[in-house]
Write an enzyme that holds these catalytic residues in place. Structure first.
Site, mmCIF file in Angstrom:
data_model
loop_
_atom_site.group_PDB
_atom_site.id
_atom_site.type_symbol
_atom_site.label_atom_id
_atom_site.label_comp_id
_atom_site.label_asym_id
_atom_site.label_seq_id
_atom_site.Cartn_x
_atom_site.Cartn_y
_atom_site.Cartn_z
ATOM 1 N N LEU A 1 0.825 -1.217 0.000
ATOM 2 C CA LEU A 1 0.000 0.000 0.000
ATOM 3 C C LEU A 1 0.855 1.260 0.000
ATOM 4 C CD1 LEU A 1 -2.694 -0.965 2.658
ATOM 5 C CD2 LEU A 1 -3.070 -0.658 0.209
ATOM 6 N N GLY A 2 1.993 1.176 0.637
ATOM 7 C CA GLY A 2 2.822 2.370 0.711
ATOM 8 C C GLY A 2 4.031 2.102 1.580
ATOM 9 N N GLY B 1 6.360 4.074 4.736
ATOM 10 C CA GLY B 1 6.460 5.208 5.656
ATOM 11 C C GLY B 1 7.776 5.167 6.389
ATOM 12 N N GLN B 2 7.840 5.944 7.442
ATOM 13 C CA GLN B 2 9.098 6.060 8.169
ATOM 14 C C GLN B 2 9.539 4.738 8.795
ATOM 15 O OE1 GLN B 2 6.945 8.566 11.006
ATOM 16 N NE2 GLN B 2 8.079 7.517 12.590
ATOM 17 N N PHE B 3 8.561 3.894 9.154
ATOM 18 C CA PHE B 3 8.908 2.656 9.840
ATOM 19 C C PHE B 3 9.202 1.503 8.877
ATOM 20 C CE2 PHE B 3 6.224 4.523 13.299
ATOM 21 C CZ PHE B 3 7.289 4.757 14.148
ATOM 22 N N GLU C 1 7.388 -0.790 5.302
ATOM 23 C CA GLU C 1 6.315 -0.919 4.316
ATOM 24 C C GLU C 1 4.957 -1.166 4.965
ATOM 25 O OE1 GLU C 1 7.527 -3.904 1.530
ATOM 26 O OE2 GLU C 1 8.953 -2.532 0.572
ATOM 27 N N VAL C 2 3.906 -0.751 4.231
ATOM 28 C CA VAL C 2 2.545 -1.034 4.672
ATOM 29 C C VAL C 2 1.916 -1.941 3.617
ATOM 30 C CG1 VAL C 2 0.316 -0.056 5.317
ATOM 31 C CG2 VAL C 2 2.401 1.229 5.771
ATOM 32 N N ASP D 1 2.011 15.762 14.620
ATOM 33 C CA ASP D 1 2.368 15.642 13.210
ATOM 34 C C ASP D 1 1.103 15.599 12.363
ATOM 35 O OD1 ASP D 1 3.885 15.440 10.994
ATOM 36 O OD2 ASP D 1 4.620 13.415 11.354
HETATM 37 P P1 AMP Z 1 2.659 5.309 7.236
HETATM 38 O O1 AMP Z 1 3.853 4.471 7.493
HETATM 39 O O2 AMP Z 1 1.615 5.151 8.269
HETATM 40 O O3 AMP Z 1 2.995 6.732 6.948
HETATM 41 O O4 AMP Z 1 1.999 4.729 5.872
HETATM 42 C C1 AMP Z 1 2.603 4.823 4.613
HETATM 43 C C2 AMP Z 1 1.545 4.781 3.562
HETATM 44 O O5 AMP Z 1 0.890 3.525 3.568
HETATM 45 C C3 AMP Z 1 0.459 5.836 3.735
HETATM 46 O O6 AMP Z 1 0.816 7.054 3.154
HETATM 47 C C4 AMP Z 1 -0.729 5.176 3.041
HETATM 48 O O7 AMP Z 1 -0.695 5.432 1.661
HETATM 49 C C5 AMP Z 1 -0.491 3.692 3.270
HETATM 50 N N1 AMP Z 1 -1.283 3.232 4.427
HETATM 51 C C6 AMP Z 1 -0.896 3.252 5.701
HETATM 52 N N2 AMP Z 1 -1.861 2.752 6.496
HETATM 53 C C7 AMP Z 1 -2.895 2.418 5.702
HETATM 54 C C8 AMP Z 1 -4.189 1.888 5.924
HETATM 55 N N3 AMP Z 1 -4.629 1.581 7.148
HETATM 56 N N4 AMP Z 1 -5.020 1.682 4.873
HETATM 57 C C9 AMP Z 1 -4.588 2.003 3.620
HETATM 58 N N5 AMP Z 1 -3.379 2.521 3.353
HETATM 59 C C10 AMP Z 1 -2.520 2.740 4.356
#
Ligand code: AMP
Length: 839
Positions: A548-549, A551-553, A555-556, A695
């Protein structure tokens, strides 16, 4: 007379003697539960972790007075934190114990246990304990409404119980029928066991209330006839006497005993004819008792104290047999005089007053005088202490103000120097973000190194701020004050490859020392702070669908979670739950994460586990038993709000403000305001829990079905209490374009700085995230603009009114979020109400 403050306010009661069942955060631990007659900012209080035990009525703040005390009054106060806090206990109970093992619930003379507490966050509410209590340990137990946070500051008033009497044992009192009237002589406030004989407790005979001459009446309003007296009829005592056993905390040298008796002989009540007292220091009663007979038959029917000499006998228990002088024997108070202390009850037979203890001789006048002197000295000392505290606070504020002004002036000078330096290529303090291959760093004029890989939203402002020596000094000083265990110097070093994202900065792990241990320890502790419904999900039941994406930590992933609905239980019905398996988002910590990132990941889990709101992303379960650590959240079909809005166009007015067509990529301003309203609603919930997100931005909000918006990314959020203000100190990178001036310059994050970020988020929404906030300004200029907010000379630049933003929303709402004075910014409650109205 016995109403001295026992030392919560003054600090005489040590921190280690104040404990609690739980605490909301380290900064609201038991030791902060000291009542404060508002010499400070109203911050600092004990707040139980109401979520650790939903609906918990067992939360308590415990004070150990180290010795027995006669406690006549208690005071409570809430927490206002300079207008930011809104927590107080509307009602509470009191429990007490003399030995620390058996506890008694206090109740008033009518049997009510619940005490009406505070009605606001600042006033001190005093409650007379009627009856007073004799105790070493006292617990304040707020009656908790699960939807509200409760915080308490308390004080106890009384005096030391030098008497040493820990319990008396008597036969249960009898009932008299006097001219058809039921008269009860039971010991109604006895706090021990009440089977057959009353044992192991204290009650009316030591409550400081002396009976009236006419036993049918009482000082206590609403009391039944006979209330003040404990009494017995001779019919049930064939031996002709009533036996009372008194137990003391240790061996005393007893001079005399005073017994307050009724002498209404016209109604068959008379003083005792004889008292025979036995003494025990060890296991056996000594064979030679003391016997006493009151000299002459008193002619008056007044109630009175009869003094029984005890011959300076040493004992830890005394057993007295009181022989009936008539059909009834009625006592209302018993007190002892011993070599070490006097329990003074000689202020007048009919006075309804508190007993007092003085460590003096027998002259009652002297005792009273001395007590007055002590009160006077106590008051003077308290007044002097309060004045000194006020002076210190005023001076401290002035010094702080001056430092800021000086820093600001100095900063201007520095900036000028810096500008010149840039022009002359002598900009030695800058760290260039796009270093040239040979490492000379001359390839860029940016002050801030961009570290966060995926986003330019986070910068490192601390370098420029550190150019201001006064700021640096102040910030360090404050950080040290608020983070006593920080040990910053040893942790300040971060890899030479650059500054971490601020969610990984060392300072964060210093905020909560419990989190700075090894990962195993953190994992072990994790579930202790979690909502009890959150559990480890078997990771083999997760099937990867797509990424899905990132982030800082790490992959999602979008995953199917087999049997998730059963796992969650019936009370957690998820949308689409009928479909099995359930689609979920799984956020995984990247394998190479350092300790700080792991700790932050776990912290995010802990924070999210406590949050339940329709506009907050719901954490469903975790996989933390093995690596990689995962958090499983509800799946938000439309990804993050920033990308979502970026892909849309504003619906023109000619198209009307009607609902969007299916598949259309247009959005109306009404719908945009609806999204902002949802964020405000989620933030309203967070602020009700005193959580600061720190944030807030469109990138950290997610979009589900039907344009549902939920706030996510709690890696940086903290609950806000004293000591939790986050001071910029390490080399953290921060989202400077969303941050309030005080967050950037002073490192102060509050609900009001979240409101500032909300203003920027609202601006992003109404511009459909087409550009970054202050896109025409460089990072240096953003920081410079922050300085203008601080200086407040009208030179600060605000984000412009978005094209589709109604005037009222811009003027009354958006700009108000960026007011210089944090207290003048609206609350999320107000923002939510305003947005709801505007739709
Ligand atoms: P994060 O690490 O929380 O910043 O997530 C990184 C990316 O993953 C976000 O910008 C979203 O595009 C995707 N993402 C995170 N959590 C979800 C979720 N619960 N449902 C759908 N996409 C998500």
């Amino acid at each position: 007379m016995c109403r001295y403050p026992l030392g919560m306010t003054s600090g005489q009661i040590q921190d280690e003697d104040i404990s609690a069942s739980s605490q909301w955060s380290e900064s609201t631990a038991a030791r902060f539960g000291r009542l404060d007659f508002d010499t400070g900012d109203g911050d600092g209080a004990w707040c139980p972790d109401i979520m650790s035990e939903p609906g918990g009525f067992k939360e308590y703040l415990q004070v150990d007075l180290r010795s027995l005390h006669f406690i006549t009054l208690v005071g409570t106060q809430g927490r206002h934190a300079d207008g930011m806090g809104n927590e107080f206990a509307q009602r509470y109970r009191i429990k007490y114990s003399r030995d620390g093992s058996s506890w008694v619930g206090w109740h008033d003379r009518m049997g009510n246990q619940v005490i009406e507490g505070n009605k606001n966050t600042y006033d001190v509410v005093l409650k007379d304990l009627e009856p007073p209590i004799v105790a070493r340990f006292v617990r304040f137990m707020p009656v908790i409404d699960p939807s509200l946070i409760v915080c308490m500051r308390v004080e106890l008033y009384g005096c030391e119980w030098l008497d040493g009497l820990v319990s008396y044992s008597i036969p249960d009192g009898h009932q008299m029928i006097y001219r058809g009237l039921d008269v009860f002589f039971n010991d109604s406030v006895y706090d021990g066991a009440t089977a057959q004989r009353l044992t192991k407790g204290l009650g009316q005979l030591t409550d400081g209330t002396w009976g009236l001459d006419d036993f049918l009446h009482s000082h206590v309003p609403g009391a039944w006839p006979g209330y003040d007296y404990v009494g017995w009829s001779n019919k049930t005592f064939p031996k002709g006497y009533v036996e009372v056993v008194f137990d003391f905390d240790h061996i005393h040298n007893f001079t005399s005993m005073k017994v307050h008796c009724s002498n209404m002989f016209s109604r068959g009540v008379r003083l005792f004819r004889q008292a025979t007292c036995f003494f025990r220091s060890e296991s056996e009663w000594e064979p030679d008792p003391m016997t006493f007979r009151p000299s002459a038959e008193p002619l008056s029917q007044s109630a009175r104290f009869v003094t029984v000499p005890l011959g300076d006998r040493t004992a830890s228990s005394i057993k007295c047999r009181f022989h009936f002088g008539d059909q009834w024997l009625l006592f209302s108070e018993v007190a002892f005089q011993s070599g070490s202390a006097v329990y003074n009850t000689s202020l007048g037979p009919h006075k309804h007053g508190q007993p007092k203890k003085t460590p003096l001789g027998d002259d009652p006048t002297h005792k009273v005088d001395d007590s007055n002197t002590r009160i006077l000295i106590g008051c003077l000392v308290a007044i002097i202490a309060i004045l000194l505290t006020i002076i210190v606070i005023i001076l401290w504020r002035q010094v702080w103000q001056k430092m800021l002004e000086k820093a600001s002036r100095r900063w201007l000078d520095d900036e000028l120097t810096a500008r010149l330096a840039v022009q002359t290529q002598a900009f030695s303090f800058l760290r260039f973000s796009q270093s040239s291959e040979d490492g000379s760093g001359s390839g860029s004029i940016s002050t801030y190194e961009r570290i966060y890989p995926a986003s330019a939203d986070y910068q490192e402002p601390s370098r420029l701020i550190r150019k201001l020596p006064e700021f640096a000094e102040c910030a360090e000083h404050l950080a040290r004050a608020s983070l006593p265990e920080s040990g910053t110097s040893s942790r300040a070093g971060v890899g030479s490859d650059g500054a971490p994202h601020y969610a990984e900065a060392d300072i964060i792990s210093l905020q909560e020392s419990s989190d700075s241990g090894s990962i195993t320890a953190v994992n072990m502790n994790l579930f202790a702070g979690l909502d009890s419904t959150l559990r480890e999900f078997p990771r083999e039941k997760l099937t990867f669908k797509e990424k899905l994406g990132e982030g800082q930590f790490g992959e999602v992933h979008l995953c199917e979670a087999e049997d998730m609905q059963n796992f969650l239980g019936e009370d957690t019905l998820m949308e689409g739950s009928s479909k099995s398996p359930l689609l979920v988002a799984v956020k995984m910590l990247r394998e190479d994460a350092n300790k700080n990132a792991r700790n932050d990941f776990l912290k995010e889990i802990r924070i999210m586990s406590r949050l339940r709101d329709p506009n907050i992303v719901r954490l469903l379960a975790v996989c933390v038993d093995t690596d990689p650590l995962c958090m499983i959240t509800e799946y938000m079909e439309n990804g993050d709000l920033n990308q979502f809005l970026c892909s849309l166009r504003l619906k023109t007015l000619t198209g009307g403000e009607a609902d969007q067509q299916e598949g259309s990529n247009e959005v109306s301003s009404v719908k945009l305001l609806g999204m902002a309203m949802q964020i405000a609603s989620g933030m309203k919930y967070l602020s009700s829990l005193n959580f600061v997100h720190r944030d807030l931005a469109t990138r950290n909000c997610l979009v589900g079905k039907n344009d549902t918006i939920k706030i996510a990314d709690f890696g940086m959020s903290r609950n806000l209490y004293r000591g939790d203000y986050f001071r910029i100190q390490g080399r953290a990178v921060l989202p400077i374009r969303w941050m309030s001036w005080e967050s950037i310059l002073l490192g102060k994050f509050t609900m009001a700085s979240d409101v500032w970020a909300f203003g920027v988020t609202l601006w992003e929404i109404l511009t459909l995230c087409k550009e970054q906030p202050y896109s025409q300004l460089s990072d240096e200029q953003v920081i410079e603009n922050t300085g203008e907010f601080f200086r407040n000379q009208g030179k600060q630049v605000y984000l412009p009114q978005p094209q589709c933003c109604p005037d009222r929303i811009y003027g009354d709402l958006m700009l108000s979020c960026w007011r210089r004075n944090a207290k003048e910014r609206p609350s999320f409650q107000e923002i939510h109400a305003q947005l709801t109205e505007s739709r």
